[in-house]
Design a protein around this motif. Structure first.
Motif, PDB file in Angstrom:
ATOM      1  N   LEU B  43      -0.589  -3.504  -1.858  1.00 24.78           N
ATOM      2  CA  LEU B  43      -0.055  -4.444  -2.845  1.00 24.78           C
ATOM      3  C   LEU B  43       1.457  -4.427  -2.716  1.00 24.78           C
ATOM      4  N   ILE B  44       2.068  -5.608  -2.623  1.00 26.18           N
ATOM      5  CA  ILE B  44       3.517  -5.680  -2.464  1.00 26.18           C
ATOM      6  C   ILE B  44       4.158  -6.270  -3.713  1.00 26.18           C
ATOM      7  N   HIS B  45       5.182  -5.571  -4.193  1.00 28.28           N
ATOM      8  CA  HIS B  45       5.942  -6.084  -5.329  1.00 28.28           C
ATOM      9  C   HIS B  45       7.422  -5.986  -5.003  1.00 28.28           C
ATOM     10  N   ALA B  46       8.130  -7.087  -5.125  1.00 30.87           N
ATOM     11  CA  ALA B  46       9.584  -7.147  -4.867  1.00 30.87           C
ATOM     12  C   ALA B  46       9.960  -6.453  -3.564  1.00 30.87           C
ATOM     13  N   GLY B  47       9.172  -6.703  -2.530  1.00 28.40           N
ATOM     14  CA  GLY B  47       9.519  -6.179  -1.207  1.00 28.40           C
ATOM     15  C   GLY B  47       9.071  -4.753  -0.932  1.00 28.40           C
ATOM     16  N   TYR B  48       8.395  -4.159  -1.878  1.00 29.60           N
ATOM     17  CA  TYR B  48       7.921  -2.788  -1.709  1.00 29.60           C
ATOM     18  C   TYR B  48       6.403  -2.702  -1.826  1.00 29.60           C
ATOM     19  N   ALA B  49       5.779  -1.952  -0.921  1.00 34.17           N
ATOM     20  CA  ALA B  49       4.362  -1.653  -1.096  1.00 34.17           C
ATOM     21  C   ALA B  49       4.256  -0.662  -2.239  1.00 34.17           C
ATOM     22  N   ILE B  50       3.354  -0.933  -3.196  1.00 35.56           N
ATOM     23  CA  ILE B  50       3.247   0.005  -4.327  1.00 35.56           C
ATOM     24  C   ILE B  50       1.946   0.795  -4.322  1.00 35.56           C
ATOM     25  N   THR B  51       0.947   0.305  -3.608  1.00 39.83           N
ATOM     26  CA  THR B  51      -0.279   1.091  -3.467  1.00 39.83           C
ATOM     27  C   THR B  51      -1.143   0.487  -2.373  1.00 39.83           C
ATOM     28  N   LYS B  52      -2.056   1.310  -1.870  1.00 34.66           N
ATOM     29  CA  LYS B  52      -3.027   0.806  -0.912  1.00 34.66           C
ATOM     30  C   LYS B  52      -4.180   0.202  -1.714  1.00 34.66           C
ATOM     31  N   VAL B  53      -4.755  -0.877  -1.227  1.00 30.87           N
ATOM     32  CA  VAL B  53      -5.936  -1.426  -1.905  1.00 30.87           C
ATOM     33  C   VAL B  53      -7.048  -1.639  -0.886  1.00 30.87           C
ATOM     34  N   ASP B  54      -8.276  -1.784  -1.380  1.00 28.33           N
ATOM     35  CA  ASP B  54      -9.315  -1.998  -0.380  1.00 28.33           C
ATOM     36  C   ASP B  54      -9.434  -3.471  -0.030  1.00 28.33           C
TER      37      ASP B  54
END
Ligand code: SF4
Lengths: 368, 87
Positions: B43-54
């Motif tokens: 999941l990407i927020h404001a240019g940063y990955a914040i967590t892995k998702v399936d």
């Protein structure tokens, strides 16, 4: 829910319809059991928009009311903060780097957009802000750092990078906010009308669902995390209503793998390495203790307030705007005298109309 | 503003990466998700990955985005037609 949301395949559509129907039934039977009026606050602006867009209100029983909470970072940013941004933007030795969300929020008169100055740059990430600083060593880049726990880590990394790489002409104006203390402040205020919280999905990715423990334990309110799909919002509401019907208050999540109880610890560590909580003003809610984030003392050279010798951020509200009441769940947007008249998405008076995630904007677009 | 979008990491170099969602590519940082490998969906927020998702979750969101785009386009069209009628 609109059937247009179900194109992919028949099997999936049926599955989805069944989940919706199941959730709807649980909500109705739990609310019937409770009997009295129930008020659930959706904390997050993304939820507000999704609830409208999917027509979720029409699926809810009469005695279940959704309140739009203070979960849109633009909406809770105090006008005094915007005015400071404007003052900094009017200088010739600065570049203002901001997320697009902030560009149209009016300060006392102007908004960043209406200033029409080419030292105002919309960026997609703090990284772009830092790059601007490297490219223009003769200017000071001020990053307009607003947002909740989802957005704060990006600011923290940028300041850490700037410190490591010695980029001395980069600083941030921190308006970062913490969601949980604000939820508690709402419950602690005398006008408490909130029975439970539908908790934000992406903020909770960072925070972890355990972060709501104190809301559940101290205030006895259910806290359920949901993603932003319509069906998840309904399923989250079903869990909330079931808890209320059983007289329980627990933490729960329908947002699958993305939200864990402990959240993203790496992100949280970066936040707490760089920032510390302080008391700060929220639009319409006043000063909430410990709900705003400022850079720690050792990073103060990257703090725009320090850099420009600004001592105090004055707090002010646009006349007639009821955003504060709306963010507390005490009023619905159409009850504001300016709604749809003087205040529309094209001529916004308050931030709740500016932000696409604001309650007023959502009501205006979808609610009428 | 707190919305995050899923995208697949297709290149990685230190804490920087390139991510792809439905053909759109971004330069992102994976500073907050150090365990990410090429091929993972984040999941990407404001240019940063914040967590892995399936993968399945991500597919649902991508489909939803298409629906939203479709819905917005329809709404706009309806609004325009309404405008045309009023004019
Ligand atoms: S309608 Fe406009 S003026 Fe009224 S509360 Fe909403 S944003 Fe403020």
């Amino acid at each position: 829910m609109k059937p247009s949301g179900l194109r992919p395949s028949n099997r999936k559509a049926t599955e989805m319809l069944e989940r919706i129907e199941q959730a709807r039934k649980s909500i109705h039977s739990a609310c019937e059991k409770v009997g009295r009026q129930i008020q659930v606050m959706e904390v997050c602006g993304t939820h507000t928009v999704s609830i409208f867009r999917h027509g979720i209100r029409t699926l809810l029983p009469e005695n279940l009311k959704m309140l739009s909470g203070p979960g849109c970072p633009v909406c809770v940013t105090d006008q005094g903060y915007i005015d400071v941004v404007m003052d900094l933007a009017r200088r010739d030795d600065t570049i203002i780097a901001t997320y697009g969300d902030m560009i149209r929020v009016p300060g006392k008169g102007d908004s960043l957009e209406s200033l029409h100055r080419d030292n105002i740059k919309v960026v997609l990430s703090t990284d772009n802000g830092l790059a601007l600083a490297k490219k223009h060593p003769d200017k000071t880049v001020v990053f307009v750092a607003v947002g909740f726990e989802t957005t704060t880590p990006a600011s923290a990394v940028a300041v850490a990078d700037a410190a490591r790489e010695g980029v001395g002409n980069f600083c941030i104006l921190s308006g970062h906010k913490l969601v949980v203390p604000a939820m508690k402040a709402l419950l602690g205020s005398k006008n408490d009308k909130i029975d439970a919280f539908l908790c934000p999905g992406h903020v909770s990715v960072i925070l972890g669902s355990d972060a709501y423990r104190s809301v559940v334990d101290e205030f006895n309110r259910p806290c359920v995390v949901a993603g932003f799909e319509g069906v998840q919002i309904l399923e989250g509401l079903a869990k909330i209503c079931e808890q209320i019907a059983d007289g329980r208050a627990e933490i729960d999540s329908v947002y699958g793998a993305a939200v864990t109880p402990q959240g993203n610890r790496t992100a949280w560590k970066i936040i707490t390495d760089m920032f510390e909580p302080c008391d700060g003003p929220w639009r319409g809610l006043g000063v909430i203790p410990g709900a705003t984030m400022r850079l720690k003392n050792q990073y103060k050279q990257f703090d725009a307030l320090h850099r420009f010798g600004i001592e105090e951020v004055p707090s002010e509200e646009p006349a007639g705007c009821q955003c504060g009441q709306i963010l507390c769940g005490l009023m619905d947007p159409p009850q504001c005298g300016l709604f749809g008249k003087k205040c529309t998405p094209d001529t916004p008076v308050g931030p709740c109309m500016v932000s696409t995630e604001g309650a007023c904007s959502a009501w205006y677009k979808y609610g009428r | 503003m707190c919305l995050a979008v899923p995208a697949r990491v297709i290149e990685k170099d230190g804490d920087r990466a390139v991510a792809d969602a439905m053909g759109n590519r971004w330069n992102i940082r994976i500073t907050l998700t150090p365990d990410i490998e090429v091929g993972d969906v984040v999941l990407i927020h404001a240019g940063y990955a914040i967590t892995k998702v399936d993968e399945e979750e991500a597919k649902k969101t991508w489909e939803l985005f298409e629906e939203i785009a479709h819905f917005e386009a329809e709404r706009l069209k309806a609004k325009q037609q309404e405008g045309d009628r009023d004019a």
